[in-house]
Design an enzyme around this catalytic site. Structure first.
Site, short mmCIF file in Angstrom:
data_model
loop_
_atom_site.label_atom_id
_atom_site.label_comp_id
_atom_site.label_asym_id
_atom_site.label_seq_id
_atom_site.Cartn_x
_atom_site.Cartn_y
_atom_site.Cartn_z
CG ASP A 64 22.80 60.12 15.95
OD1 ASP A 64 23.37 60.47 17.28
OD2 ASP A 64 22.32 60.69 15.15
CG HIS A 65 26.82 61.58 17.09
ND1 HIS A 65 25.46 62.16 16.68
CD2 HIS A 65 27.59 62.75 16.74
CE1 HIS A 65 25.62 62.94 15.81
NE2 HIS A 65 26.87 63.48 15.99
CG ASP A 119 24.61 67.22 14.95
OD1 ASP A 119 25.18 66.48 15.43
OD2 ASP A 119 24.69 67.50 13.97
NE ARG A 379 31.13 69.97 10.41
CZ ARG A 379 30.17 70.18 11.41
NH1 ARG A 379 30.35 69.31 12.40
NH2 ARG A 379 29.45 71.09 11.57
CB SER A 532 30.76 70.15 16.02
OG SER A 532 30.53 69.98 17.23
NE ARG A 534 32.31 68.39 18.66
CZ ARG A 534 33.37 67.82 17.97
NH1 ARG A 534 34.69 67.89 17.75
NH2 ARG A 534 32.75 67.14 16.72
C1 MIC Z 1 29.62 66.63 13.96
O1 MIC Z 1 29.33 66.38 13.06
O2 MIC Z 1 30.78 67.29 14.33
C2 MIC Z 1 28.91 66.23 15.32
C3 MIC Z 1 29.63 65.03 16.20
O3 MIC Z 1 27.91 65.77 14.80
C4 MIC Z 1 28.71 67.60 16.19
C5 MIC Z 1 28.08 67.38 17.37
C6 MIC Z 1 28.88 66.85 18.44
O4 MIC Z 1 30.05 67.31 18.54
O5 MIC Z 1 28.46 65.89 19.41
C7 MIC Z 1 27.81 68.59 15.49
O6 MIC Z 1 28.05 68.65 14.18
O7 MIC Z 1 27.36 69.64 15.95
FE1 SF4 Z 2 26.86 62.41 12.65
FE2 SF4 Z 2 27.86 64.72 12.78
FE3 SF4 Z 2 28.71 62.99 11.00
FE4 SF4 Z 2 26.14 64.05 10.64
S1 SF4 Z 2 28.18 65.16 10.49
S2 SF4 Z 2 26.83 61.88 10.36
S3 SF4 Z 2 25.42 64.32 12.78
S4 SF4 Z 2 28.94 63.09 13.07
#
Ligand code: MIC
Ligand code: SF4
Length: 640
Positions: A64-65, A119, A379, A532, A534
């Site tokens: 999905d990302h 995530d 965010r 995140s 990550r």
């Molecule tokens: C995000 O919202 O920052 C992400 C991308 O969903 C991350 C995960 C990632 O960095 O792949 C998260 O929230 O953990």
């Molecule tokens: Fe995707 Fe992270 Fe954004 Fe949620 S906050 S939509 S999981 S990138």
């Protein structure tokens, strides 16, 4: 003494520990989820464990990302994920099927169960009464292999909701109000349990918006009861059999109780560049807006988008505003199409994007230079949108549409839009979720050239001498440490390539400097590593030679990721000592093993001659992981 909801689920899943706040507990995990941006690493890690089939009740791999496929990298990673999932007993949600948290809530989440996901917004599942945690990929890999999930037993904060939301005031505004009250650090070390008479009027998707944004508070997770509202949602999804009730005991005790009167709430907005920079929408009314984005795992449910469609119906997006809409799942998009709401959205001039994370993670739709972008996301960290000077504000879908129509920040309560209701039955079509192979041994795992070897971490000797290669301030996010976005995201399985972008927002010279220094140390302020999950924000610094991060305090998932990567996270005994350390200083540790056992280390600053006391309250297991140079090395020596 009675138990809270989280305590009940933990009790039923406790593998070790005694549930005393502040001590380590281990929980049995029923379900896991991964997404593609963290999933490639998680499955590479799972493969090194040599376990043929996952041992959870259910594991799902979502894509999905990273769905732009601007080169072979993404497409190769998707093939890897699909084949590795099929081989090891994991369900595979195909690209286009939707955002992991939205789809999981609709189709898989079960009240009373435990879930961990690679995530940070996995706590979305708390909207349906699950105990759901965000975790690093390696912790998810361990859980897939049947190992428990270790956390520090949190305190419990209760948020008591009274009253009822007024039209155009939403669950998102509740989240923003709590961020205003508690800040991005206010939930650290706590689980947030929602209750009170006000929750009866909140549907499951609205509850999930709230538990989703508990992540921005730094909370370990958030949870709602499982009640009649939950049952109605599960029935609508043809999943009545998954219902179990869950409530807190009337005599349960909480560390803190916060009351929010829904009837008194106004539409709220988080200003650049932090989700807790919250004021009322009213106070910014009249600010010119360039772009509006609706979607993300926070606000892309059918309820959200039906409300959006009803506000857009028969109207046109303001000529100077660009509006994007990303539905959370194929179920949402199909149902919008079937009831005609999609036509209302398209007729307004909105741009329809894929059912995926999209602009939320900087995958397209970056704002213009200095542009004001109102987003229904969770965010708004500096640079996350892909435009460094973009001014990103976080709002509800109603406030987003009000701005898209008028061209200015507008209080949506002045527009008086029609009410919408959720249908009693949702359209069920799980054909985009592929079942794993019956006999995984016959499945070949397909790897592209973008998948590079997992970086090797070094075990610790008893002493360490290293240079302080970077000093940063408070609230550094994992987006600062290891940015995402369209240029970098395709390389999540290629640590050497990603390392070129480490700390790019703060200090583009960092990667070269760190490499040249050999063993290195980073100095951070409070809440280091928020945001995140990550694990790349730990693996990449490890690859660049970072052995230790000293900070005033750490965010939970990042601290765990550092330990898993074999990097020492240390805090100050006296936070003012932060001022005594500067970039370029040479630091020396002696007696590391003994210091870790005692929970206390002294660092000698070889440049200034001063000594500083540092804290390291590691459990025996964590000490073992660190001395071994990370969890992968450790699990080779010990069983899960
Ligand atoms: C995000 O919202 O920052 C992400 C991308 O969903 C991350 C995960 C990632 O960095 O792949 C998260 O929230 O953990
Ligand atoms: Fe995707 Fe992270 Fe954004 Fe949620 S906050 S939509 S999981 S990138």
């Amino acid at each position: 003494m009675g138990k809270t909801m989280a305590q009940k689920i933990m009790q039923a899943h406790l593998v070790s520990g005694d549930m005393t706040p502040g001590t380590e507990i281990a929980l049995r995990i029923d379900q896991t989820l991964t997404q593609d941006a963290t999933g490639t690493m998680a499955y590479l890690e799972f493969e090194t464990m040599g376990i043929p089939k996952v041992k959870t009740e259910l594991s799902v791999a979502y894509v999905d990302h990273n769905t732009l496929q601007s080169g072979f990298e993404n497409a190769d990673d998707h093939r890897y994920l699909q084949s590795v999932a099929s081989k090891h007993g994991v369900w595979f949600s195909r690209p286009g099927n939707g955002i992991c948290h939205q789809v999981h809530l609709e189709r898989f989440g079960k009240p009373g169960k435990t879930l961990i996901g690679s995530d940070s917004h996995t706590p979305t599942g708390g909207g349906i009464g699950m105990l759901a945690f965000g975790a690093g990929g390696l912790d998810v890999a361990v859980a897939m292999g049947g190992g428990p999930y270790y956390i520090t037993m949190p305190k419990i904060i209760k948020v008591e909701l009274t009253g009822k939301l007024k039209p155009c005031v939403t669950a998102k505004d509740v989240s923003l109000e709590l961020l205003r009250i508690l800040s991005v650090k206010g939930g650290v070390g706590a689980i947030i349990e929602w209750g009170g008479p006000g929750i009866e009027s909140l549907s499951v998707p609205e509850r999930a918006t709230i538990t989703n944004m508990g992540t921005e508070l730094g909370a370990t997770t958030s949870i709602f009861p499982s009640d009649e509202v939950t049952l109605a949602f599960l029935k609508a999804q043809d999943r009545e059999a998954d219902y179990v009730p869950l409530t807190a005991d009337p005599d349960a005790e909480y560390d803190r109780i916060i009351t929010i009167n829904l009837s008194a709430l106004k539409p709220m907005i988080a200003c650049p560049h932090s989700p807790d920079n919250v004021v009322t929408v009213e106070s910014l009314a009249g600010t010119k807006v360039d772009q509006v984005c609706i979607g993300s795992c926070t606000n892309s449910s059918l309820l959200d988008l039906l409300k959006v469609a009803s506000m857009l119906k028969g109207k046109t997006v303001h000529p100077t505003v660009s509006l994007s809409i990303s539905p959370g799942s194929r179920q949402v998009l199909t149902m919008l199409a079937d009831c005609g709401a999609l036509s209302d959205i398209l007729a307004s001039g909105a741009r329809l994007l894929e059912c995926a994370c999209g602009p939320c993670i900087g995958m397209g739709f970056s704002p213009n230079s200095g542009g004001v972008s109102l987003r229904t996301f969770n965010r708004n960290f500096l640079g996350r949108s892909g435009t460094k000077d973009g001014q990103v504000y976080l709002v509800s879908p109603e406030t987003a549409v009000a701005a898209a129509l008028t061209g200015f920040i507008t209080d949506p309560t002045t527009l008086n839009p029609p009410r919408v209701e959720l249908p009693e039955k949702f359209k069920i079509d799980d054909s985009a979720v592929l079942a794993p192979a019956v006999d995984g041994s016959q499945v070949e795992v397909l790897r592209g050239p973008n998948i590079k070897e997992f970086p090797k971490s070094k075990p610790f000797a008893d002493s360490l001498e290293a240079s302080l290669v970077l000093k940063v301030g408070d609230n550094i996010t994992t987006d600062h440490i290891m940015p995402a976005g369209a240029k970098i995201l395709p390389y999540r399985s290629n640590i050497p390539f990603m390392s070129r972008f480490c700390f790019q927002v703060c200090d583009p010279d960092f990667p070269e400097r760190a490499k040249a220094a050999g063993d290195g140390i980073i100095l951070g302020g409070s809440n280091y590593g928020q945001g995140s999950s990550r694990e790349h924000a730990a693996l990449v610094p490890m690859y660049l030679g970072i052995r230790c991060v000293i900070a005033k305090s750490f965010a939970r998932i990042h601290a765990a990721n550092l330990i898993n990567a074999g990097i020492l996270p240390l805090t100050f005994e006296n936070p003012e000592d932060y001022e005594k350390l500067e970039q370029g200083h040479r630091l020396s540790f002696k007696g590391l093993k003994n210091g870790m056992e005692q929970g206390h280390l002294t660092v000698e600053n070889l440049t200034t001659g001063e000594s500083i006391s540092l804290l390291c309250a590691f459990t025996e297991r964590q000490q073992g992981i660190l001395m071994a140079g990370g969890l992968l090395n450790y699990t080779k020596e010990n069983s899960l």
